[in-house]
Scaffold this motif. Structure first.
Motif, PDB file in Angstrom:
ATOM      1  N   ILE A   1      71.067  82.278  67.880  1.00 33.86           N
ATOM      2  CA  ILE A   1      70.138  82.428  68.994  1.00 33.86           C
ATOM      3  C   ILE A   1      70.199  81.175  69.850  1.00 33.86           C
ATOM      4  O   ILE A   1      69.924  80.070  69.387  1.00 33.86           O
ATOM      5  CB  ILE A   1      68.718  82.688  68.486  1.00 33.86           C
ATOM      6  N   GLU A   2      70.563  81.378  71.098  1.00 30.31           N
ATOM      7  CA  GLU A   2      70.756  80.276  72.039  1.00 30.31           C
ATOM      8  C   GLU A   2      69.642  80.302  73.078  1.00 30.31           C
ATOM      9  O   GLU A   2      69.180  81.365  73.478  1.00 30.31           O
ATOM     10  CB  GLU A   2      72.110  80.457  72.730  1.00 30.31           C
ATOM     11  N   LYS A   3      69.233  79.138  73.510  1.00 34.56           N
ATOM     12  CA  LYS A   3      68.176  78.925  74.504  1.00 34.56           C
ATOM     13  C   LYS A   3      66.833  78.723  73.792  1.00 34.56           C
ATOM     14  O   LYS A   3      66.772  78.770  72.577  1.00 34.56           O
ATOM     15  CB  LYS A   3      68.111  80.061  75.538  1.00 34.56           C
ATOM     16  N   PRO A   4      65.768  78.551  74.531  1.00 30.83           N
ATOM     17  CA  PRO A   4      64.495  78.216  73.870  1.00 30.83           C
ATOM     18  C   PRO A   4      64.072  79.255  72.840  1.00 30.83           C
ATOM     19  O   PRO A   4      64.051  80.447  73.118  1.00 30.83           O
ATOM     20  CB  PRO A   4      63.500  78.167  75.032  1.00 30.83           C
ATOM     21  N   PHE A   5      63.749  78.785  71.660  1.00 25.50           N
ATOM     22  CA  PHE A   5      63.269  79.658  70.596  1.00 25.50           C
ATOM     23  C   PHE A   5      61.741  79.685  70.686  1.00 25.50           C
ATOM     24  O   PHE A   5      61.036  78.974  69.988  1.00 25.50           O
ATOM     25  CB  PHE A   5      63.727  79.142  69.229  1.00 25.50           C
ATOM     26  N   GLY A   6      61.246  80.488  71.607  1.00 24.64           N
ATOM     27  CA  GLY A   6      59.824  80.469  71.919  1.00 24.64           C
ATOM     28  C   GLY A   6      59.524  79.374  72.929  1.00 24.64           C
ATOM     29  O   GLY A   6      60.326  78.477  73.165  1.00 24.64           O
ATOM     30  N   HIS A   7      58.352  79.461  73.548  1.00 26.56           N
ATOM     31  CA  HIS A   7      57.955  78.444  74.525  1.00 26.56           C
ATOM     32  C   HIS A   7      56.873  77.525  73.988  1.00 26.56           C
ATOM     33  O   HIS A   7      56.487  76.562  74.636  1.00 26.56           O
ATOM     34  CB  HIS A   7      57.500  79.095  75.838  1.00 26.56           C
ATOM     35  N   ASP A   8      56.368  77.816  72.790  1.00 26.35           N
ATOM     36  CA  ASP A   8      55.436  76.933  72.086  1.00 26.35           C
ATOM     37  C   ASP A   8      55.485  77.322  70.609  1.00 26.35           C
ATOM     38  O   ASP A   8      56.246  78.223  70.218  1.00 26.35           O
ATOM     39  CB  ASP A   8      54.014  77.031  72.661  1.00 26.35           C
ATOM     40  N   LEU A   9      54.679  76.644  69.788  1.00 25.90           N
ATOM     41  CA  LEU A   9      54.741  76.881  68.346  1.00 25.90           C
ATOM     42  C   LEU A   9      54.374  78.319  67.993  1.00 25.90           C
ATOM     43  O   LEU A   9      55.036  78.960  67.174  1.00 25.90           O
ATOM     44  CB  LEU A   9      53.821  75.894  67.615  1.00 25.90           C
ATOM     45  N   GLN A  10      53.338  78.840  68.630  1.00 28.84           N
ATOM     46  CA  GLN A  10      52.901  80.198  68.311  1.00 28.84           C
ATOM     47  C   GLN A  10      53.974  81.232  68.652  1.00 28.84           C
ATOM     48  O   GLN A  10      54.270  82.123  67.847  1.00 28.84           O
ATOM     49  CB  GLN A  10      51.604  80.540  69.053  1.00 28.84           C
ATOM     50  N   SER A  11      54.575  81.120  69.841  1.00 23.28           N
ATOM     51  CA  SER A  11      55.606  82.098  70.225  1.00 23.28           C
ATOM     52  C   SER A  11      56.859  81.956  69.357  1.00 23.28           C
ATOM     53  O   SER A  11      57.542  82.948  69.076  1.00 23.28           O
ATOM     54  CB  SER A  11      55.951  81.959  71.699  1.00 23.28           C
ATOM     55  N   ALA A  12      57.152  80.737  68.909  1.00 23.96           N
ATOM     56  CA  ALA A  12      58.290  80.547  67.991  1.00 23.96           C
ATOM     57  C   ALA A  12      58.019  81.240  66.658  1.00 23.96           C
ATOM     58  O   ALA A  12      58.900  81.899  66.089  1.00 23.96           O
ATOM     59  CB  ALA A  12      58.556  79.061  67.776  1.00 23.96           C
ATOM     60  N   HIS A  13      56.777  81.110  66.150  1.00 27.16           N
ATOM     61  CA  HIS A  13      56.409  81.805  64.910  1.00 27.16           C
ATOM     62  C   HIS A  13      56.491  83.320  65.091  1.00 27.16           C
ATOM     63  O   HIS A  13      56.961  84.036  64.194  1.00 27.16           O
ATOM     64  CB  HIS A  13      54.998  81.410  64.473  1.00 27.16           C
ATOM     65  N   GLU A  14      56.050  83.800  66.243  1.00 23.53           N
ATOM     66  CA  GLU A  14      56.078  85.237  66.495  1.00 23.53           C
ATOM     67  C   GLU A  14      57.515  85.756  66.542  1.00 23.53           C
ATOM     68  O   GLU A  14      57.815  86.828  65.997  1.00 23.53           O
ATOM     69  CB  GLU A  14      55.356  85.547  67.806  1.00 23.53           C
TER      70      GLU A  14
END
Length: 197
Positions: free
Chosen positions: A161-174
């Motif tokens: 997976i390339e590019k931002p992995f979520g835009h904050d901690l919560q979206s990364a967890h999701e």
């Protein structure tokens, strides 16, 4: 050097592999991925038995894809490198038109990938490189899973997976939770530009 974790020790180097690049007509593919892969090829580091399959929704042939890629990377390599190695590199390149956001296109994608692997004597080991908009990450994996292209085995199937992995901690967890419906953790490789910086 720290000891390697057990799940990493169990991974087998991919001596033959199909690399599927989702988002093959994008800037990331032409500026970064294909030049890196060609450089590996020039230096003898790609597996002998390998197919690199560009996947995107634009209509084009494999020949057109190769010509466009060559023109875009020409300034990064010497004329001698291109003369000597480009022909053998393009033997590894294919293009498959697929609308990544259309679940109906994935059955055709599966058939074409299996045909390419059969023609080239590949075992079915696959790496999927998601060079896509982040909103398409989970959707793409889900659609691959629906047509039976996501085995639960890191020696057979991995996702980058390339590019931002979520835009904050919560979206990364999701996003991690969403991908966990289809993939084991050791099948997921994250490349996050922001974390890297």
């Amino acid at each position: 050097m720290p000891a390697m974790t057990p799940h990493l020790r169990s991974l087998v180097p991919m001596e033959d592999v199909t690399l599927m690049i989702f988002g093959a007509t994008g800037d990331l593919t032409s500026r970064k991925l294909i030049p890196a892969l060609f450089r590996l090829h020039v230096n003898g580091f790609l597996p002998e038995k390998m197919q690199i399959v560009g996947i995107a929704r634009r209509e084009k042939t494999t020949e057109q894809f190769c010509e466009e890629i060559r023109s875009e990377i020409a300034d990064d390599f010497t004329a001698a490198q291109l003369q000597e190695h480009w022909g053998s590199f393009t033997e590894k390149l294919s293009y498959v038109r697929t609308d990544i956001s259309d679940p109906g296109d994935y059955e055709s994608l599966k058939q074409q990938i299996e045909h390419l692997e059969g023609e080239n004597g590949l075992s079915g080991r696959r790496i999927v490189y998601l060079a896509l908009m982040p909103k398409l990450f989970e959707e793409s994996v889900a659609n691959l899973a629906k047509v039976g292209m996501v085995p639960q085995d890191a020696n057979q199937f991995r996702v980058v997976i390339e590019k931002p992995f979520g835009h904050d901690l919560q979206s990364a967890h999701e996003l991690s939770s969403g991908l966990a419906q289809y993939l084991q953790e050791d099948q997921i490789f994250r490349i996050d530009h922001y974390l890297g910086k």
